[in-house]
Scaffold this motif. Sequence first.
Motif, PDB file in Angstrom:
ATOM      1  N   CYS A   1      39.273  12.396  71.487  1.00  0.00           N
ATOM      2  CA  CYS A   1      40.751  13.093  71.356  1.00  0.00           C
ATOM      3  C   CYS A   1      40.553  14.334  72.335  1.00  0.00           C
ATOM      4  O   CYS A   1      41.638  14.879  72.720  1.00  0.00           O
ATOM      5  N   ARG A   2      39.281  15.126  71.746  1.00  0.00           N
ATOM      6  CA  ARG A   2      39.519  16.560  72.269  1.00  0.00           C
ATOM      7  C   ARG A   2      39.769  16.388  73.980  1.00  0.00           C
ATOM      8  O   ARG A   2      40.384  17.253  74.784  1.00  0.00           O
ATOM      9  N   ALA A   3      39.000  15.553  74.729  1.00  0.00           N
ATOM     10  CA  ALA A   3      38.871  15.286  76.199  1.00  0.00           C
ATOM     11  C   ALA A   3      40.272  14.948  76.528  1.00  0.00           C
ATOM     12  O   ALA A   3      40.856  15.410  77.599  1.00  0.00           O
ATOM     13  N   LEU A   4      41.019  14.013  75.611  1.00  0.00           N
ATOM     14  CA  LEU A   4      42.367  13.503  76.345  1.00  0.00           C
ATOM     15  C   LEU A   4      43.328  14.810  76.054  1.00  0.00           C
ATOM     16  O   LEU A   4      44.118  14.804  76.759  1.00  0.00           O
ATOM     17  N   ALA A   5      43.260  15.600  75.108  1.00  0.00           N
ATOM     18  CA  ALA A   5      44.101  16.623  75.203  1.00  0.00           C
ATOM     19  C   ALA A   5      43.842  17.461  76.036  1.00  0.00           C
ATOM     20  O   ALA A   5      44.955  18.217  76.343  1.00  0.00           O
ATOM     21  N   ALA A   6      42.713  17.716  76.497  1.00  0.00           N
ATOM     22  CA  ALA A   6      42.528  18.766  77.822  1.00  0.00           C
ATOM     23  C   ALA A   6      42.973  18.194  79.023  1.00  0.00           C
ATOM     24  O   ALA A   6      43.354  18.835  79.876  1.00  0.00           O
ATOM     25  N   ALA A   7      42.705  16.854  79.312  1.00  0.00           N
ATOM     26  CA  ALA A   7      42.832  16.483  80.440  1.00  0.00           C
ATOM     27  C   ALA A   7      44.040  15.501  80.592  1.00  0.00           C
ATOM     28  O   ALA A   7      44.694  15.696  81.747  1.00  0.00           O
ATOM     29  N   SER A   8      44.631  14.933  79.697  1.00  0.00           N
ATOM     30  CA  SER A   8      45.817  14.163  79.677  1.00  0.00           C
ATOM     31  C   SER A   8      46.902  14.516  78.511  1.00  0.00           C
ATOM     32  O   SER A   8      46.986  13.869  77.662  1.00  0.00           O
ATOM     33  N   PRO A   9      47.326  15.900  78.543  1.00  0.00           N
ATOM     34  CA  PRO A   9      48.268  16.352  77.527  1.00  0.00           C
ATOM     35  C   PRO A   9      49.414  15.571  77.433  1.00  0.00           C
ATOM     36  O   PRO A   9      50.005  15.573  76.447  1.00  0.00           O
ATOM     37  N   ALA A  10      50.001  14.734  78.276  1.00  0.00           N
ATOM     38  CA  ALA A  10      51.352  14.182  78.262  1.00  0.00           C
ATOM     39  C   ALA A  10      50.957  12.784  77.413  1.00  0.00           C
ATOM     40  O   ALA A  10      51.799  12.263  76.968  1.00  0.00           O
ATOM     41  N   SER A  11      49.399  12.420  77.339  1.00  0.00           N
ATOM     42  CA  SER A  11      49.262  11.106  76.758  1.00  0.00           C
ATOM     43  C   SER A  11      49.573  11.603  75.062  1.00  0.00           C
ATOM     44  O   SER A  11      48.745  12.540  74.657  1.00  0.00           O
TER      45      SER A  11
END
Length: 217
Positions: A63-73
Amino acid sequence: MRVLVVEDEEQLADALARGMRLHALAVDVAYDGQEALELAAYVDYDVVVLDRDLPEVHGDDVCRALAAASPASRVLMLTAAGRLRDRVDGLSLGADDYLVKPFAFAELVARVRTLGRRSPRAAPPVLERPGVRLDPARRTVTRDGRPIALNRKEFDVLLELLRADGNLVSSADLLRAVWDEYADTGTGVLRVTLTSLRRKLGEPRLIENVPGRGYRF
């Protein structure tokens, strides 16, 4: 809408994916956190349905990685822990919504669709080729000013062909883009969709089939 289901209980993950595909969602599946991060690095997902307790890479770290790398997801976190503190912790990691197991499938689909509508993506540009105009945001198509009624898959196939700007697009690439990575290339679903699309667009034909190589507009 493109969705990634991340769930280490394989039977549950596969059942969720099958059900969501029946609701016209394109769904990929990852069975651990590492696989989820690898898929998310290559696919721009609208919504990620993320189990919190994952092997390889924990759901919190995903979740942390997605929030940082893919904020539109958008991230919908799944967990068996229903305490208020657990929900607060999940949301503080960057999740956009939280669903406690067991849950009703209809509620999951409703939440996924709601999150997909919240996606802050910029409106995609209108695509125009001689005689054809496609508006991705409004999902409208015209030929020589005449509205063309297309179903969801026909529209998405035409969108991919127009984006290629006259270059060939292979059948495999069309299947991955419009359906998902589990699409069965032997079903003829792409051929049927293209036949219907060509008929609706009318004459002269605008979509060329290059045998053994793919299609182009």
